[in-house]
Design a protein around this motif. Structure first.
Motif, PDB file in Angstrom:
ATOM      1  N   GLY A  22       0.784  -1.218   0.000  1.00 34.00           N
ATOM      2  CA  GLY A  22       0.000   0.000   0.000  1.00 34.00           C
ATOM      3  C   GLY A  22       0.816   1.269   0.000  1.00 34.00           C
ATOM      4  N   CYS A  23       2.103   1.210  -0.349  1.00 36.11           N
ATOM      5  CA  CYS A  23       2.920   2.428  -0.372  1.00 36.11           C
ATOM      6  C   CYS A  23       2.828   3.090  -1.740  1.00 36.11           C
TER       7      CYS A  23
ATOM      8  N   SER B 103      10.736   2.270   0.076  1.00 40.15           N
ATOM      9  CA  SER B 103       9.960   1.541  -0.922  1.00 40.15           C
ATOM     10  C   SER B 103       9.933   2.298  -2.244  1.00 40.15           C
ATOM     11  N   ARG B 104       9.894   3.622  -2.197  1.00 38.96           N
ATOM     12  CA  ARG B 104       9.909   4.411  -3.439  1.00 38.96           C
ATOM     13  C   ARG B 104      11.131   4.076  -4.286  1.00 38.96           C
TER      14      ARG B 104
ATOM     15  N   ALA C 271      11.625   2.184  -7.954  1.00 38.42           N
ATOM     16  CA  ALA C 271      12.351   2.848  -9.040  1.00 38.42           C
ATOM     17  C   ALA C 271      13.475   1.958  -9.564  1.00 38.42           C
ATOM     18  N   LEU C 272      14.196   1.311  -8.666  1.00 41.56           N
ATOM     19  CA  LEU C 272      15.264   0.407  -9.091  1.00 41.56           C
ATOM     20  C   LEU C 272      14.704  -0.751  -9.905  1.00 41.56           C
ATOM     21  N   ALA C 273      13.576  -1.298  -9.465  1.00 48.79           N
ATOM     22  CA  ALA C 273      12.978  -2.424 -10.185  1.00 48.79           C
ATOM     23  C   ALA C 273      12.596  -2.022 -11.605  1.00 48.79           C
ATOM     24  N   ARG C 274      12.112  -0.790 -11.769  1.00 48.84           N
ATOM     25  CA  ARG C 274      11.682  -0.344 -13.092  1.00 48.84           C
ATOM     26  C   ARG C 274      12.852  -0.180 -14.063  1.00 48.84           C
TER      27      ARG C 274
END
Length: 411
Positions: free
Chosen positions: A27-28, A189-190, A194-197
């Motif tokens: 939920g973040c 979490s932000r 971003a790293l995953a993208r």
């Protein structure tokens, strides 16, 4: 999240479409993708902060360290990440908002620096922070403006990926100040998202100093998370950080690790005996091994400790189970860590006087007769590699000295 929450279940693997990625929603900011395969064992490397701090950090110094990692045998021993900490940045972003390196201290730029690091068979790490400021701006009067990643998370992640970065240290640095409204899990979490993208495999180190019990939530996002305030180059500091690790073993394992901060082995303030014990304790804790000394000038004793094959093997044991202190006898502590093929016992003398050990009936006892280790397996001193006879072996532990005794696991 405990140990069994770090490794992906079969259902998580199937839903993520990959062997090692976890798709988690809390939920973040939507889904966070974490590739546990990037840190199945505690990461090993070197970080610039302890020795260079801020204004001594230069391209020349970093490449000198890279050369020393190769020439000293550290790379071949398993130290693969060279992490450039705070103060690599220029004082302001480009007009596009993109971060850039300090033009005088890193004139070739970070992409070129990464290429040089990769050419030496190493991996490249950088530092960012989630608020408006970095820690050096707060504590070292670094005269920069808005080089924190707040509202630049994706741009900064994409920038690092474009530079070939393999490891990110993301440091809280009072990120909730300045009107950001950030909370700790939200901030981290932000950047995880971003790293995953970016699609680039980047080990993610979360640094919030243990303030919000990150071992309970950070495994959803990071591969390692700080459990303590900053370490200092003193035996007292090492002991304070060690004492904060008790009760945390269940939260660590392959894919995510408790991090009691960088190593001070080889730095002024800790003698060789203390440095060896410090290293052994990090090994027992299955902690990341991030050296923080000047590798270009380290002594033979420091190099021997940092590259000791028996200690490295314990650190990187495939079971990945963190060890714990299990007993105390005065100033003597007994530690134990389970291994894939046995176990290792640690005996630490925290006091100011030598204590004497001897083998008796297959175990290890103090000179007072108090039994410390009972194990029917073959016992071997990890430091010397020599077997310990069931009877007749003896040793003296100097103040602040530790000994590790490995067993083959028979009962």
């Amino acid at each position: 999240m405990k140990l069994n929450g770090i490794l992906p279940t079969a259902e998580e693997k199937e839903s993520s479409g990959g062997e090692g990625k976890i798709d988690v929603e809390h939920g973040c900011q939507g889904a966070t993708m974490k590739d546990v395969s990037l840190a199945l064992k505690p990461p090993m490397g070197w970080n610039s902060w302890n020795i260079f701090r801020c204004y001594q950090l230069t391209e020349e110094a970093v490449l000198g360290i890279a050369d020393a990692m190769v020439e000293s045998g550290m790379r071949d021993a398993g130290y693969e990440y060279l992490v450039v900490d705070d103060c690599w940045q220029a004082f302001a972003r480009e007009s596009s908002g993109k971060l850039r390196s300090h033009p005088a201290r890193f004139p070739s730029g970070m992409e070129a620096l990464g290429e040089q690091i990769h050419a030496r068979g190493l991996k490249f790490g950088l530092y960012l922070s989630p608020g408006h400021k970095t820690c050096a701006m707060i504590y070292d009067r670094y005269p920069a403006r808005d080089i924190g990643s707040f509202e630049h998370e994706q741009l900064d992640a994409d920038t690092l990926a474009g530079w070939g970065v393999d490891y990110l240290k993301y440091d809280w640095c009072e990120a909730g100040r300045g009107g950001t409204g950030l909370t700790y899990p939200e901030a981290f979490s932000r950047m995880a998202e971003a790293l995953a993208r970016t699609g680039r495999p980047i080990v993610y180190s979360i640094s919030e100093y243990g303030r919000t019990k990150p071992w309970e939530w950070a495994a959803d996002y990071g591969h390692l998370w700080r459990t303590t305030p900053d370490i200092g180059a003193s035996w007292r500091s090492v002991m304070k950080l060690v004492d904060r690790q008790h009760g945390l073993a269940e939260f660590a394992g392959p894919g995510g690790w408790n991090d009691p901060d960088m190593l001070e082995v080889g730095n002024v303030g800790i003698n060789d005996v203390e440095a060896r014990s410090h290293f052994m304790l990090w090994v027992m804790l299955a902690a990341p091994l991030m050296a923080g000394n000047d590798l270009r000038t380290m002594t033979a004793a420091t190099r021997h400790t940092l590259t000791h094959p028996g200690l490295i093997a314990l650190s990187q044991d495939s079971l990945g189970r963190q060890g714990s202190r299990v007993a105390r006898q005065g100033k003597v502590e007994l530690w134990r860590r389970e291994l894939a093929d046995g176990r290792v016992h640690g005996i630490l003398n925290r006091g100011g006087r030598a204590v004497h050990l001897q083998s008796r009936d297959g175990g290890i006892v103090l000179d007072s007769g108090r039994r410390l280790v009972t194990d029917d397996g073959q016992l071997v001193c990890v430091w010397t590699g020599e077997p310990i006879d069931a009877d007749g072996w003896s040793a003296a532990l100097q103040p602040h000295e530790m000994i590790l005794i490995r067993s083959d696991g028979r009962h």
